[in-house]
Design an enzyme around this catalytic site. Structure first.
Site, PDB file in Angstrom:
ATOM      1  N   ASP A 189      32.451  27.296  52.364  1.00  0.00           N
ATOM      2  CA  ASP A 189      33.227  28.456  51.936  1.00  0.00           C
ATOM      3  C   ASP A 189      33.120  28.654  50.427  1.00  0.00           C
ATOM      4  O   ASP A 189      33.392  27.743  49.657  1.00  0.00           O
ATOM      5  CB  ASP A 189      34.697  28.277  52.337  1.00  0.00           C
ATOM      6  N   ASP A 248      28.505  23.147  49.636  1.00  0.00           N
ATOM      7  CA  ASP A 248      29.800  23.440  50.227  1.00  0.00           C
ATOM      8  C   ASP A 248      29.623  24.683  51.094  1.00  0.00           C
ATOM      9  O   ASP A 248      28.645  25.418  50.949  1.00  0.00           O
ATOM     10  CB  ASP A 248      30.821  23.699  49.112  1.00  0.00           C
TER      11      ASP A 248
END
Length: 176
Positions: free
Chosen positions: A10, A8
């Site tokens: 953020d 991922d």
């Protein structure tokens, strides 16, 4: 076939902005900052032969809260500074029609097809339940949660829970 680590963005690669216990992407390119351990952790994974693929939901583009150009500028910074092989982005909001919004596995399946990735030899690393769900729904070997203390429930059980990307990479090294 290749093995990969899906990441991922953020909360894993760069700092999230946390408001009332919920994470959000940085608002501007100037606010976009990598975690200190990211480059070394990613180089370790590359040395083990893993492809590195970022899979990120960016629904603020669809809702008009974020300009797509800002998100793409952040991705240019990532490509210049980190050994990332591919960045897949879902610019939609979660809906029945959308196949890519995590926890749906669409971005991982697309990367698997494009880069000849064996999902059963690959990992998903994320900081939210949606990431863990995407890894499990895609059939990854393992899903790793970086616990950032968000105020949200996690309907999925991660294979490993840790405090940083470096901890996650050390887990993968032990499994490799």
């Amino acid at each position: 076939m290749n093995k990969a680590v899906f990441l991922d963005r953020d909360g894993v690669i760069n700092y999230s902005v946390v408001r009332e216990g919920k994470p959000y992407p940085p608002d501007t390119v100037e606010d976009f900052r990598f975690y200190e351990d990211v480059e070394g952790a990613l180089l370790t994974l590359k040395s083990l032969g893993y492809l590195l693929v970022i899979v990120t939901n960016q629904p603020d583009v669809a809702t008009g809260k974020q300009a797509r150009e800002v998100v793409e500028s952040m991705h240019q910074i990532i490509k210049l500074k980190l050994p990332i092989d591919l960045i897949n982005v879902c610019y939609e909001v979660d809906s029945a029609d959308c196949r890519c919004y995590k926890p749906k596995p669409g971005m991982l399946l697309e990367a698997s097809h494009e880069m000849n990735i064996d999902l059963t030899q690959s990992y998903m690393i994320g900081d939210r339940w949606r990431d863990i769900g995407a890894g499990q729904n895609a059939g990854c070997k393992g899903s790793i949660l970086i616990e950032r203390g968000y105020a949200e429930e996690n309907p999925y059980v991660a294979d490993f829970v840790c405090k940083s990307l470096l901890d996650a990479v050390n887990f993968i090294v032990m499994q490799d």
